[in-house]
Design a protein around this motif. Structure first.
Motif, PDB file in Angstrom:
ATOM      1  N   THR A  78      11.955   1.542 -27.327  1.00 40.83           N
ATOM      2  CA  THR A  78      11.266   1.884 -26.184  1.00 40.83           C
ATOM      3  C   THR A  78      11.184   0.692 -25.240  1.00 40.83           C
ATOM      4  N   LEU A 100      15.350  -0.598 -25.311  1.00 40.61           N
ATOM      5  CA  LEU A 100      16.479   0.259 -25.303  1.00 40.61           C
ATOM      6  C   LEU A 100      17.914  -0.593 -25.070  1.00 40.61           C
ATOM      7  N   TRP A 133      16.245   5.933 -33.090  1.00 35.54           N
ATOM      8  CA  TRP A 133      15.782   6.678 -32.068  1.00 35.54           C
ATOM      9  C   TRP A 133      15.586   6.187 -30.843  1.00 35.54           C
ATOM     10  N   ALA A 134      15.700   7.042 -29.806  1.00 39.21           N
ATOM     11  CA  ALA A 134      15.257   6.464 -28.473  1.00 39.21           C
ATOM     12  C   ALA A 134      14.161   7.116 -27.914  1.00 39.21           C
ATOM     13  N   CYS A 135      13.091   6.462 -27.066  1.00 33.81           N
ATOM     14  CA  CYS A 135      11.972   6.934 -26.451  1.00 33.81           C
ATOM     15  C   CYS A 135      12.459   7.687 -25.174  1.00 33.81           C
ATOM     16  N   LYS A 136      11.942   8.853 -24.901  1.00 28.88           N
ATOM     17  CA  LYS A 136      12.188   9.739 -24.026  1.00 28.88           C
ATOM     18  C   LYS A 136      11.662   9.145 -22.911  1.00 28.88           C
ATOM     19  N   MET A 138      13.478   6.249 -21.351  1.00 27.95           N
ATOM     20  CA  MET A 138      14.718   6.838 -20.927  1.00 27.95           C
ATOM     21  C   MET A 138      14.648   7.285 -19.711  1.00 27.95           C
ATOM     22  N   GLU A 178      20.837   8.158 -19.678  1.00 21.66           N
ATOM     23  CA  GLU A 178      21.216   9.162 -20.594  1.00 21.66           C
ATOM     24  C   GLU A 178      21.867   8.870 -22.144  1.00 21.66           C
ATOM     25  N   GLU A 179      21.739  10.006 -22.821  1.00 21.06           N
ATOM     26  CA  GLU A 179      22.188   9.635 -24.279  1.00 21.06           C
ATOM     27  C   GLU A 179      23.780   9.140 -24.561  1.00 21.06           C
ATOM     28  N   VAL A 208      16.621  11.476 -29.191  1.00 17.99           N
ATOM     29  CA  VAL A 208      15.576  11.124 -28.269  1.00 17.99           C
ATOM     30  C   VAL A 208      14.183  11.602 -28.768  1.00 17.99           C
TER      31      VAL A 208
END
Lengths: 103, 173
Positions: free
Chosen positions: B58, B62, B130-133, B136, B142-143, B153
């Protein structure tokens, strides 16, 4: 301490690692594999075990990174072959010392 | 007066074997080399012990899974009291890159993999990435900007759901 593995009296440390590699043989490896929940050893397992023993003989510090680059296996397969702590379990089966590194 | 003895645990529970850690969830919110490696060494070490791993990236964290940035992380040379150089010098142009390269050389000597290789190792060993929405959206990422092996995400709520279960620890880095 002494432990009977596959019908033979073997010197092990308190974690069950062999203290004397000369006492190691395949039947001992197979017995430890069952105790560690790995089950029956396949050719793929043996390839890893043999590679680990060679590295130990050459006094190379063992890491998962090195094993991944060895050409013997890759990291994904290594984790699948020895689930639940692969390097710890594979070295125990190979009859060599538990690796001390953090990586 | 309170009776302290009544609040003491029974003797029997004390000799119970400690329950093992089953899963460690890392929240990685910073992208300095030291933060990234602290998270990666701990995560990889957990997998080596047979412990499940989830890493949630996060805010600036990221960068650690951003394809265009992950191979170029830096040490903070300013505002870092452990830096053996004066803060005023730490702010000079090129200083951050110089110190970061020194540190990377030292890590290579210890057989510590570079960031991209280390993250992939954790992924291959079964660790979830995992990435934090929210972060992002904030950084307009973007992914496709992130590593291919990203598991998805997540919102904060999703992350806590993934942390469910006895024997889970959450570590903020």
């Amino acid at each position: 301490m002494e432990k009977v593995i596959a019908g033979k009296t073997i010197n092990v440390n308190e974690e069950g690692y062999l203290l004397d590699f000369d006492q190691w043989d395949k039947s001992i490896a197979e017995q430890i594999a069952i105790e560690e929940g790995i089950g029956e050893l396949t050719d793929r397992h043996w390839a890893v075990v043999t590679w680990l023993q060679e590295q130990e003989k050459n006094k190379v510090a063992l890491t998962i990174r090195k094993l991944g680059k060895s050409g013997v296996t890759d990291i994904k397969e290594f984790y699948a072959l020895f689930p639940g702590g692969p390097l710890k379990k594979a070295t125990k089966i190979a009859g060599i010392k538990k690796p001390v590194g953090c990586i | 007066m309170t009776d302290i003895s009544a609040t003491k645990e029974p003797q029997q529970e004390k000799i119970e074997k400690p329950r093992p850690i089953k899963k460690v969830c890392f929240i990685v919110a910073k992208s300095t080399i030291d933060s990234a490696y602290a998270a990666m060494v701990m995560a990889n070490g957990a997998r080596m012990e047979g412990i499940d791993v989830e890493m949630f990236f996060t805010f600036f964290g990221l960068d650690v899974i951003n394809k265009s940035k992950m191979t170029n992380l830096h040490v903070a040379t300013v505002g870092n009291p452990s830096m053996p150089i004066p803060t005023m010098l730490g702010g000079l142009p090129g200083m951050e890159a110089l110190v970061s390269n020194q540190m990377k050389k030292e890590m290579e000597r210890l057989d510590l993999p570079p960031v991209d290789e280390f993250m992939e190792m954790i992924h291959l060993s079964g660790g979830k990435i995992w990435a934090c929405k929210l972060a992002m959206d904030m950084f307009k990422l973007e992914e496709k900007d992130l590593v291919e092996y990203l598991d998805g995400v997540l919102t904060v709520g999703d992350f806590y759901q993934r942390a469910a279960g006895e024997g889970t620890q959450i570590i903020f880095i």
